[in-house]
Design a protein around this motif. Structure first.
Motif, PDB file in Angstrom:
ATOM      1  N   LEU A  88     -29.878 -34.082  15.262  1.00  0.00           N
ATOM      2  CA  LEU A  88     -28.910 -33.643  16.270  1.00  0.00           C
ATOM      3  C   LEU A  88     -28.988 -34.535  17.503  1.00  0.00           C
ATOM      4  N   THR A  89     -27.837 -34.815  18.075  1.00  0.00           N
ATOM      5  CA  THR A  89     -27.785 -35.589  19.314  1.00  0.00           C
ATOM      6  C   THR A  89     -26.852 -34.895  20.297  1.00  0.00           C
ATOM      7  N   ARG A  90     -27.006 -35.286  21.561  1.00  0.00           N
ATOM      8  CA  ARG A  90     -26.148 -34.713  22.606  1.00  0.00           C
ATOM      9  C   ARG A  90     -25.800 -35.831  23.570  1.00  0.00           C
ATOM     10  N   ALA A  91     -24.517 -36.039  23.782  1.00  0.00           N
ATOM     11  CA  ALA A  91     -24.083 -37.048  24.739  1.00  0.00           C
ATOM     12  C   ALA A  91     -24.283 -36.508  26.149  1.00  0.00           C
ATOM     13  N   ALA A  92     -24.585 -37.401  27.072  1.00  0.00           N
ATOM     14  CA  ALA A  92     -24.786 -37.000  28.466  1.00  0.00           C
ATOM     15  C   ALA A  92     -23.565 -36.249  28.979  1.00  0.00           C
ATOM     16  N   GLY A  93     -23.824 -35.102  29.596  1.00  0.00           N
ATOM     17  CA  GLY A  93     -22.744 -34.307  30.163  1.00  0.00           C
ATOM     18  C   GLY A  93     -22.011 -33.437  29.155  1.00  0.00           C
ATOM     19  N   GLU A  94     -22.343 -33.530  27.893  1.00  0.00           N
ATOM     20  CA  GLU A  94     -21.682 -32.734  26.855  1.00  0.00           C
ATOM     21  C   GLU A  94     -22.480 -31.471  26.569  1.00  0.00           C
ATOM     22  N   ARG A  95     -21.790 -30.392  26.313  1.00  0.00           N
ATOM     23  CA  ARG A  95     -22.459 -29.158  25.908  1.00  0.00           C
ATOM     24  C   ARG A  95     -22.674 -29.140  24.398  1.00  0.00           C
ATOM     25  N   ARG A  96     -21.739 -29.692  23.659  1.00  0.00           N
ATOM     26  CA  ARG A  96     -21.832 -29.622  22.203  1.00  0.00           C
ATOM     27  C   ARG A  96     -22.822 -30.649  21.655  1.00  0.00           C
ATOM     28  N   LEU A  97     -23.302 -30.350  20.446  1.00  0.00           N
ATOM     29  CA  LEU A  97     -24.244 -31.218  19.756  1.00  0.00           C
ATOM     30  C   LEU A  97     -23.524 -31.924  18.620  1.00  0.00           C
ATOM     31  N   SER A  98     -24.027 -33.070  18.238  1.00  0.00           N
ATOM     32  CA  SER A  98     -23.436 -33.832  17.139  1.00  0.00           C
ATOM     33  C   SER A  98     -24.427 -33.966  16.002  1.00  0.00           C
ATOM     34  N   LEU A  99     -23.908 -33.882  14.788  1.00  0.00           N
ATOM     35  CA  LEU A  99     -24.693 -34.044  13.580  1.00  0.00           C
ATOM     36  C   LEU A  99     -23.997 -35.100  12.742  1.00  0.00           C
ATOM     37  N   GLY A 100     -24.710 -36.129  12.368  1.00  0.00           N
ATOM     38  CA  GLY A 100     -24.106 -37.267  11.676  1.00  0.00           C
ATOM     39  C   GLY A 100     -23.754 -37.007  10.227  1.00  0.00           C
ATOM     40  N   MET A 101     -22.904 -36.040   9.972  1.00  0.00           N
ATOM     41  CA  MET A 101     -22.396 -35.765   8.627  1.00  0.00           C
ATOM     42  C   MET A 101     -21.043 -35.084   8.749  1.00  0.00           C
ATOM     43  N   THR A 102     -20.316 -35.041   7.661  1.00  0.00           N
ATOM     44  CA  THR A 102     -19.006 -34.397   7.677  1.00  0.00           C
ATOM     45  C   THR A 102     -19.163 -32.885   7.560  1.00  0.00           C
ATOM     46  N   VAL A 103     -18.091 -32.179   7.848  1.00  0.00           N
ATOM     47  CA  VAL A 103     -18.096 -30.721   7.709  1.00  0.00           C
ATOM     48  C   VAL A 103     -18.364 -30.354   6.245  1.00  0.00           C
ATOM     49  N   ALA A 104     -17.745 -31.060   5.310  1.00  0.00           N
ATOM     50  CA  ALA A 104     -17.936 -30.776   3.882  1.00  0.00           C
ATOM     51  C   ALA A 104     -19.391 -30.981   3.472  1.00  0.00           C
ATOM     52  N   GLU A 105     -20.037 -32.011   3.984  1.00  0.00           N
ATOM     53  CA  GLU A 105     -21.445 -32.248   3.662  1.00  0.00           C
ATOM     54  C   GLU A 105     -22.325 -31.119   4.188  1.00  0.00           C
ATOM     55  N   ALA A 106     -22.025 -30.645   5.394  1.00  0.00           N
ATOM     56  CA  ALA A 106     -22.795 -29.543   5.969  1.00  0.00           C
ATOM     57  C   ALA A 106     -22.595 -28.266   5.149  1.00  0.00           C
ATOM     58  N   ARG A 107     -21.363 -28.016   4.722  1.00  0.00           N
ATOM     59  CA  ARG A 107     -21.087 -26.822   3.912  1.00  0.00           C
ATOM     60  C   ARG A 107     -21.754 -26.886   2.556  1.00  0.00           C
ATOM     61  N   ALA A 108     -22.000 -28.088   2.050  1.00  0.00           N
ATOM     62  CA  ALA A 108     -22.618 -28.258   0.736  1.00  0.00           C
ATOM     63  C   ALA A 108     -24.147 -28.192   0.776  1.00  0.00           C
ATOM     64  N   MET A 109     -24.731 -28.171   1.962  1.00  0.00           N
ATOM     65  CA  MET A 109     -26.195 -28.111   2.065  1.00  0.00           C
ATOM     66  C   MET A 109     -26.711 -26.771   1.531  1.00  0.00           C
ATOM     67  N   PRO A 110     -27.945 -26.764   1.010  1.00  0.00           N
ATOM     68  CA  PRO A 110     -28.523 -25.486   0.552  1.00  0.00           C
ATOM     69  C   PRO A 110     -28.639 -24.515   1.708  1.00  0.00           C
ATOM     70  N   GLY A 111     -28.279 -23.281   1.479  1.00  0.00           N
ATOM     71  CA  GLY A 111     -28.353 -22.253   2.508  1.00  0.00           C
ATOM     72  C   GLY A 111     -29.760 -21.685   2.632  1.00  0.00           C
ATOM     73  N   VAL A 112     -30.016 -21.058   3.768  1.00  0.00           N
ATOM     74  CA  VAL A 112     -31.280 -20.374   4.010  1.00  0.00           C
ATOM     75  C   VAL A 112     -30.988 -18.943   4.425  1.00  0.00           C
ATOM     76  N   ASN A 113     -31.971 -18.065   4.262  1.00  0.00           N
ATOM     77  CA  ASN A 113     -31.827 -16.669   4.669  1.00  0.00           C
ATOM     78  C   ASN A 113     -32.180 -16.563   6.140  1.00  0.00           C
ATOM     79  N   ASP A 114     -31.277 -16.085   6.955  1.00  0.00           N
ATOM     80  CA  ASP A 114     -31.531 -15.967   8.390  1.00  0.00           C
ATOM     81  C   ASP A 114     -31.400 -14.523   8.843  1.00  0.00           C
ATOM     82  N   ARG A 115     -32.048 -13.642   8.147  1.00  0.00           N
ATOM     83  CA  ARG A 115     -32.009 -12.224   8.531  1.00  0.00           C
ATOM     84  C   ARG A 115     -33.185 -11.926   9.447  1.00  0.00           C
ATOM     85  N   ASP A 116     -32.928 -11.177  10.510  1.00  0.00           N
ATOM     86  CA  ASP A 116     -33.991 -10.822  11.469  1.00  0.00           C
ATOM     87  C   ASP A 116     -34.995  -9.893  10.859  1.00  0.00           C
TER      88      ASP A 116
END
Length: 116
Positions: A88-116
């Protein structure tokens, strides 16, 4: 999960300045956990989702992974994936973060369980 983050912050504070200096998130520099939560994450071609949680290594006083809630669109349930913090990276002055992959690549990643 937010209770774990608060506990982690307290443990690092009690460990002293040396431990706090080691908590910088690679690619993002030093940030408070609450500043990272719910930040939008963008890929190379659009919005991927937002930061949902952090996975911590207490012994090493470092962030091991960032949990991202990936938007699946079309009314489908969101899912969670983890990425190493140095991706993850963040440009100076930006609130959002950047991830060097496409949306489709992120959606294809293995999921994890994030239950509290």
């Amino acid at each position: 999960m937010r209770r774990i983050l608060t506990t982690t912050a307290l443990a690092l504070l009690l460990a002293g300045p040396a431990a706090l200096a080691q908590t910088a998130v690679p690619g993002l520099g030093e940030m408070r956990a609450k500043e990272l939560m719910d930040r939008d994450v963008y890929g190379t071609d659009g919005r991927i989702g937002e930061v949902e949680d952090l996975i911590l290594d207490f012994a090493g006083a470092r962030v091991v992974a960032v949990v991202i809630e990936v938007d699946r669109g079309l009314g489908r349930a969101d899912r969670y994936v983890t990425v190493p913090p140095d991706r993850l990276t963040r440009a100076a002055g930006e609130r959002r973060l950047s991830l060097g992959m496409t949306v489709a690549e992120a959606r294809a990643m293995p999921g994890v369980n994030d239950r509290d």
